[in-house]
Design a protein around this motif. Sequence first.
Motif, PDB file in Angstrom:
ATOM      1  N   ASP A 202      27.792 -27.501 -44.490  1.00 15.53           N
ATOM      2  CA  ASP A 202      26.704 -27.186 -43.696  1.00 15.53           C
ATOM      3  C   ASP A 202      27.274 -25.903 -43.167  1.00 15.53           C
ATOM      4  O   ASP A 202      28.522 -25.423 -43.110  1.00 15.53           O
ATOM      5  CB  ASP A 202      26.805 -28.365 -42.476  1.00 15.53           C
ATOM      6  CG  ASP A 202      25.689 -28.162 -41.666  1.00 15.53           C
ATOM      7  OD1 ASP A 202      24.876 -27.188 -41.876  1.00 15.53           O
ATOM      8  OD2 ASP A 202      25.594 -28.977 -40.503  1.00 15.53           O
ATOM      9  N   VAL A 203      26.562 -25.348 -42.457  1.00 13.72           N
ATOM     10  CA  VAL A 203      26.829 -24.017 -41.691  1.00 13.72           C
ATOM     11  C   VAL A 203      26.595 -24.233 -40.296  1.00 13.72           C
ATOM     12  O   VAL A 203      25.390 -24.670 -39.765  1.00 13.72           O
ATOM     13  CB  VAL A 203      25.635 -22.949 -42.120  1.00 13.72           C
ATOM     14  CG1 VAL A 203      25.999 -21.387 -41.624  1.00 13.72           C
ATOM     15  CG2 VAL A 203      26.161 -22.593 -43.766  1.00 13.72           C
ATOM     16  N   VAL A 204      27.339 -23.594 -39.445  1.00 12.61           N
ATOM     17  CA  VAL A 204      27.176 -23.753 -37.896  1.00 12.61           C
ATOM     18  C   VAL A 204      27.672 -22.563 -37.120  1.00 12.61           C
ATOM     19  O   VAL A 204      28.566 -21.923 -37.767  1.00 12.61           O
ATOM     20  CB  VAL A 204      27.880 -25.148 -37.363  1.00 12.61           C
ATOM     21  CG1 VAL A 204      27.455 -26.302 -38.138  1.00 12.61           C
ATOM     22  CG2 VAL A 204      29.561 -25.052 -37.563  1.00 12.61           C
ATOM     23  N   ASP A 205      27.374 -22.654 -35.846  1.00 10.45           N
ATOM     24  CA  ASP A 205      27.836 -21.497 -35.090  1.00 10.45           C
ATOM     25  C   ASP A 205      28.568 -22.249 -33.963  1.00 10.45           C
ATOM     26  O   ASP A 205      28.148 -23.065 -33.301  1.00 10.45           O
ATOM     27  CB  ASP A 205      26.664 -20.724 -34.336  1.00 10.45           C
ATOM     28  CG  ASP A 205      26.248 -19.619 -35.427  1.00 10.45           C
ATOM     29  OD1 ASP A 205      26.584 -19.484 -36.471  1.00 10.45           O
ATOM     30  OD2 ASP A 205      25.396 -19.033 -34.860  1.00 10.45           O
ATOM     31  N   ASP A 251      33.123 -15.517 -28.077  1.00  9.39           N
ATOM     32  CA  ASP A 251      32.841 -15.162 -29.703  1.00  9.39           C
ATOM     33  C   ASP A 251      31.951 -16.145 -30.174  1.00  9.39           C
ATOM     34  O   ASP A 251      32.345 -17.166 -30.042  1.00  9.39           O
ATOM     35  CB  ASP A 251      33.643 -14.625 -30.511  1.00  9.39           C
ATOM     36  CG  ASP A 251      34.318 -13.195 -30.034  1.00  9.39           C
ATOM     37  OD1 ASP A 251      33.769 -12.468 -29.468  1.00  9.39           O
ATOM     38  OD2 ASP A 251      35.320 -12.825 -30.780  1.00  9.39           O
ATOM     39  N   HIS A 252      30.674 -15.764 -30.963  1.00  8.36           N
ATOM     40  CA  HIS A 252      30.202 -16.938 -31.913  1.00  8.36           C
ATOM     41  C   HIS A 252      30.525 -16.847 -33.131  1.00  8.36           C
ATOM     42  O   HIS A 252      30.209 -15.631 -33.842  1.00  8.36           O
ATOM     43  CB  HIS A 252      28.547 -16.744 -31.557  1.00  8.36           C
ATOM     44  CG  HIS A 252      27.984 -16.685 -30.224  1.00  8.36           C
ATOM     45  ND1 HIS A 252      27.965 -18.140 -29.639  1.00  8.36           N
ATOM     46  CD2 HIS A 252      27.622 -15.821 -29.393  1.00  8.36           C
ATOM     47  CE1 HIS A 252      27.348 -17.905 -28.248  1.00  8.36           C
ATOM     48  NE2 HIS A 252      27.399 -16.754 -27.960  1.00  8.36           N
ATOM     49  N   VAL A 253      31.225 -17.662 -33.598  1.00  6.58           N
ATOM     50  CA  VAL A 253      31.609 -17.714 -35.182  1.00  6.58           C
ATOM     51  C   VAL A 253      30.808 -18.531 -35.916  1.00  6.58           C
ATOM     52  O   VAL A 253      30.564 -19.778 -35.665  1.00  6.58           O
ATOM     53  CB  VAL A 253      33.169 -18.161 -35.206  1.00  6.58           C
ATOM     54  CG1 VAL A 253      33.586 -18.124 -36.579  1.00  6.58           C
ATOM     55  CG2 VAL A 253      34.090 -17.639 -34.128  1.00  6.58           C
ATOM     56  N   SER A 261      35.344 -31.271 -41.668  1.00  7.23           N
ATOM     57  CA  SER A 261      36.294 -30.161 -41.273  1.00  7.23           C
ATOM     58  C   SER A 261      35.628 -29.292 -40.148  1.00  7.23           C
ATOM     59  O   SER A 261      36.441 -28.752 -39.443  1.00  7.23           O
ATOM     60  CB  SER A 261      36.659 -29.334 -42.647  1.00  7.23           C
ATOM     61  OG  SER A 261      37.035 -29.998 -43.288  1.00  7.23           O
ATOM     62  N   LEU A 262      34.407 -29.139 -40.013  1.00  8.98           N
ATOM     63  CA  LEU A 262      33.658 -28.383 -39.078  1.00  8.98           C
ATOM     64  C   LEU A 262      33.806 -29.066 -37.640  1.00  8.98           C
ATOM     65  O   LEU A 262      34.071 -28.369 -36.506  1.00  8.98           O
ATOM     66  CB  LEU A 262      32.302 -28.199 -39.262  1.00  8.98           C
ATOM     67  CG  LEU A 262      31.888 -27.214 -40.611  1.00  8.98           C
ATOM     68  CD1 LEU A 262      30.279 -27.341 -40.924  1.00  8.98           C
ATOM     69  CD2 LEU A 262      32.428 -25.749 -40.286  1.00  8.98           C
TER      70      LEU A 262
END
Length: 271
Positions: A202-205, A251-253, A261-262
């Motif tokens: 997955d992709v997250v901020d 900061d937004h990573v 893991s996220l």
Amino acid sequence: KEVAAAFPGWGETLATVLIAVIVLNQIVGPPCFKWAVHRAKESHTRADLHHDEGTPRYAIIFGLEGHGQTLARQLRQHGWEVRIASRRAMQRQAEVDASDLEIQAIKGLDMESLKALEADRARAVIGLLSDEDNLKICELLYEYFGTETMIVNLHDRENLERFRELGALVVDPGTALVSLMDHCVRSPAATSLMLGLDNEHDVVDITVRNPDLHKTPLRDLRLPLDVLVLYVQRGGRLMHSHGFTQLELHDHVTLVGSEESLDEVRLKFQA
């Protein structure tokens, strides 16, 4: 200077008074004018964001159509609390009762309705209504709640800049499909990840809230092996990250990795 030269004696005194008035106006005038504009509630500046990063992820979708319901279900699968707001919910009560989603009827697009929807704790708001209604929602969210993520479905490209001035993310159906197909051709793997077809990643901020990570280089974070940092956004500017990039608070990573893991990284960043 002309007054002082043309009228010796009292002209110099008048010139001094005029200069003093102008200087005082330049010093005192702008702050007083700014105070008056704020007092009249005509400043239209962005409100401060009040919710804490540790609160549950909550999203509001304006629009009861099929796209809104599908989006709500997908967000729920990713752990979001989602509420659909519709002015037509009362007319479609049978469909609402049979739905597995939380749908709330609203009378209009005003502050009273936004407060009833608990817009102050919303991480994201999605507008699937007309451009006029979406713009009204975005303006209220911008001025009174400071909502960070506002997403709108654009109908007329002439309204594009008006939404961008409010910091809204604009989805143009006319170009979104072409752009998506272009990415499918050039990078099928990345597109599958973006579309949620890859169930393992997955992709997250994630926002950096842990003061211990301030000024910490990315290479010293000791992230899980299956987590990769894609971008770091700071002050509205997107930075291409590398090992020597130092994190700062707020900061937004953007990261990609497995959900387990996220979640571990999220706890580390927001401790």
